[in-house]
Write a protein that holds these residues in place. Structure first.
Motif, short mmCIF file in Angstrom:
data_model
loop_
_atom_site.label_atom_id
_atom_site.label_comp_id
_atom_site.label_asym_id
_atom_site.label_seq_id
_atom_site.Cartn_x
_atom_site.Cartn_y
_atom_site.Cartn_z
N HIS A 138 0.84 -1.21 0.00
CA HIS A 138 0.00 0.00 0.00
C HIS A 138 0.87 1.25 0.00
CE1 HIS A 138 -3.48 2.61 0.75
NE2 HIS A 138 -4.24 1.57 0.47
N LEU A 139 1.93 1.23 -0.79
CA LEU A 139 2.81 2.38 -0.97
C LEU A 139 2.69 2.87 -2.40
CD1 LEU A 139 6.11 1.38 0.87
CD2 LEU A 139 4.37 2.99 1.64
N TYR A 140 2.49 4.16 -2.56
CA TYR A 140 2.37 4.74 -3.90
C TYR A 140 3.75 5.16 -4.40
CZ TYR A 140 -2.48 4.79 -2.43
OH TYR A 140 -3.72 4.41 -1.99
N THR A 141 4.21 4.53 -5.48
CA THR A 141 5.56 4.76 -5.97
C THR A 141 5.59 5.45 -7.33
OG1 THR A 141 5.61 2.53 -6.93
CG2 THR A 141 6.47 2.80 -4.69
N THR A 142 4.43 5.63 -7.97
CA THR A 142 4.36 6.33 -9.24
C THR A 142 3.22 7.34 -9.21
OG1 THR A 142 2.72 4.99 -10.48
CG2 THR A 142 4.98 4.11 -10.33
N LYS A 143 3.19 8.20 -10.19
CA LYS A 143 2.10 9.18 -10.33
C LYS A 143 1.25 8.85 -11.55
CE LYS A 143 4.51 12.94 -7.95
NZ LYS A 143 3.63 12.86 -6.76
N LYS A 144 0.98 7.57 -11.72
CA LYS A 144 0.20 7.09 -12.86
C LYS A 144 -1.23 6.77 -12.45
CE LYS A 144 3.88 6.90 -15.60
NZ LYS A 144 4.03 7.73 -16.81
N GLY A 145 -2.17 7.17 -13.30
CA GLY A 145 -3.56 6.84 -13.03
C GLY A 145 -3.95 5.47 -13.53
N GLY A 146 -3.21 4.96 -14.53
CA GLY A 146 -3.49 3.63 -15.05
C GLY A 146 -4.74 3.58 -15.90
N ASN A 178 -4.04 10.06 -9.36
CA ASN A 178 -2.80 10.20 -10.12
C ASN A 178 -1.61 9.66 -9.34
OD1 ASN A 178 -2.69 12.20 -8.18
ND2 ASN A 178 -1.80 13.74 -9.55
N LEU A 179 -1.83 8.56 -8.66
CA LEU A 179 -0.77 7.88 -7.93
C LEU A 179 -1.09 6.39 -7.89
CD1 LEU A 179 -1.25 8.67 -4.11
CD2 LEU A 179 -3.03 8.79 -5.81
N SER A 180 -0.03 5.57 -7.76
CA SER A 180 -0.26 4.13 -7.86
C SER A 180 0.85 3.33 -7.21
CB SER A 180 -0.37 3.73 -9.34
OG SER A 180 -0.69 2.36 -9.46
N LEU A 229 -12.91 7.58 -19.52
CA LEU A 229 -13.27 8.99 -19.56
C LEU A 229 -14.08 9.41 -18.32
CD1 LEU A 229 -14.18 9.39 -23.34
CD2 LEU A 229 -12.09 10.16 -22.18
N LEU A 230 -14.96 8.53 -17.86
CA LEU A 230 -15.72 8.81 -16.64
C LEU A 230 -14.78 8.97 -15.45
CD1 LEU A 230 -18.75 6.38 -17.01
CD2 LEU A 230 -18.85 8.88 -17.00
N ALA A 231 -13.81 8.05 -15.34
CA ALA A 231 -12.86 8.10 -14.23
C ALA A 231 -12.01 9.36 -14.30
CB ALA A 231 -11.97 6.85 -14.25
N LYS A 232 -11.53 9.67 -15.50
CA LYS A 232 -10.70 10.86 -15.67
C LYS A 232 -11.50 12.12 -15.35
CE LYS A 232 -6.66 12.52 -16.88
NZ LYS A 232 -5.42 12.16 -16.16
N GLY A 233 -12.73 12.16 -15.80
CA GLY A 233 -13.59 13.31 -15.52
C GLY A 233 -13.83 13.48 -14.03
N LYS A 234 -14.07 12.38 -13.33
CA LYS A 234 -14.29 12.44 -11.89
C LYS A 234 -13.04 12.93 -11.18
CE LYS A 234 -16.12 9.76 -8.02
NZ LYS A 234 -16.68 8.47 -7.57
N PHE A 235 -11.87 12.48 -11.62
CA PHE A 235 -10.61 12.93 -11.02
C PHE A 235 -10.42 14.43 -11.21
CE2 PHE A 235 -6.13 13.97 -12.01
CZ PHE A 235 -5.61 13.88 -10.73
N LEU A 236 -10.64 14.91 -12.44
CA LEU A 236 -10.45 16.33 -12.74
C LEU A 236 -11.46 17.19 -11.98
CD1 LEU A 236 -9.75 16.13 -16.57
CD2 LEU A 236 -8.09 16.55 -14.74
N ALA A 237 -12.70 16.70 -11.85
CA ALA A 237 -13.70 17.44 -11.10
C ALA A 237 -13.30 17.57 -9.65
CB ALA A 237 -15.06 16.74 -11.23
N GLY A 238 -12.71 16.52 -9.11
CA GLY A 238 -12.23 16.55 -7.74
C GLY A 238 -11.09 17.55 -7.56
N ARG A 239 -10.22 17.64 -8.53
CA ARG A 239 -9.11 18.59 -8.46
C ARG A 239 -9.63 20.04 -8.50
NH1 ARG A 239 -3.98 16.44 -9.80
NH2 ARG A 239 -3.22 18.57 -9.50
N ILE A 240 -10.64 20.27 -9.31
CA ILE A 240 -11.21 21.62 -9.44
C ILE A 240 -11.85 22.06 -8.12
CG2 ILE A 240 -13.01 22.98 -10.55
CD1 ILE A 240 -12.46 21.32 -13.09
N ARG A 241 -12.49 21.10 -7.43
CA ARG A 241 -13.17 21.44 -6.17
C ARG A 241 -12.21 21.70 -5.03
NH1 ARG A 241 -16.80 17.27 -7.86
NH2 ARG A 241 -15.72 15.80 -6.50
N GLN A 242 -10.96 21.25 -5.15
CA GLN A 242 -9.99 21.39 -4.06
C GLN A 242 -9.58 22.87 -3.86
OE1 GLN A 242 -6.74 18.68 -4.94
NE2 GLN A 242 -7.92 16.90 -4.34
#
Length: 251
Positions: free
Chosen positions: A82-90, A96-98, A238-251
């Protein structure tokens, strides 16, 4: 079918470790018992994530897990450390971490083999994978197939689907809208470590309102999957990417 609607809701819990927040875990157990269901638990084989260390480790952690298994609980391998070693969404870029996406195939296979072996040695033999941060790539899927891990708890949709020789069991895209849909199956994702008193009230309300439509995860695993098309995968991405970007905008 449970309840008046054909909508069914399975439940999974992430971040299961010996030193998790046991008080919150038991709170959810009470909700499960009242609803008459058993969930999917994602066990971290060797947790090295400081954020998941919530207290003194339970001395008989795997004894408790084996007891829950006998009671009908299902289990998944929740990553390795459970350690994130990359910044990839997959392939499902909700984050944006994995721990896996972007890591070389052989290393991924090594970590997955270690996790599967460790759980099996403790009496928890499972062929189901739960990716930390929902992040995995094509090499992850290849390694899972090679190791005989044939099921993944992730993706979006109203039914289990097959892709690249694996069966995926979708999670909810937007919780409230997923709960209110009239058909199909989805997964409610729970994290006990970060639970607040306000969260407890919210989940109590959800279980009170939708408990009649909840099913054990083992029943979900028995559901016949459909084949996911290439177009379906693109829409999911695209749904996943959109949800991620929406979350970033709300931060």
């Amino acid at each position: 079918m449970r309840g008046e609607m054909s909508r069914k809701i399975a439940v999974r819990m992430d971040d299961i470790t010996p030193d998790m927040n046991w008080e919150n875990f038991r709170f959810f157990q009470g909700l499960f018992e009242k609803a008459g269901i058993t969930p999917l638990l994602g066990i971290v084989p060797e947790c090295r994530d400081e954020k998941l260390h919530c207290g003194k480790p339970h001395e008989d952690f795997y004894g408790v897990m084996r007891k829950l298994k006998a009671e009908g609980y299902s289990f998944a391998i929740h990553g390795c450390y459970h350690l994130y070693t990359t910044k990839k969404g997959g392939l499902l870029p909700l984050n944006n971490l994995s721990e896996f996406a972007g890591v070389p195939y052989e290393k991924q296979k090594e970590m997955l083999a270690f996790g599967k072996k460790k759980l099996k040695e403790q009496g928890i033999d499972t062929d189901l994978f739960m990716a930390p941060a929902h992040s995995y790539d094509k090499n992850t899927l290849r390694a899972l197939r090679e190791l005989g891990i044939t099921k993944v708890t992730d993706g979006f949709g109203k039914a289990p689907y097959t892709y690249k020789g694996l069966t995926f069991y979708p999670i909810s895209f937007l919780l409230r809208s997923s709960l209110k849909q009239k058909d199909g199956i989805t997964t409610l994702v729970l994290h006990s470590n970060t639970l607040t008193e306000a969260d407890k009230e919210r989940y109590q309300s959800i279980f009170d309102e939708y408990g009649k439509n909840m099913i054990s995860y083992s029943e979900y695993l028995e559901t016949e999957p459909v084949k996911r098309s290439f177009t379906g995968r693109i829409i999911e991405y695209l749904l996943a990417k959109g949800k991620f970007l929406a979350g970033r905008i709300r931060q």
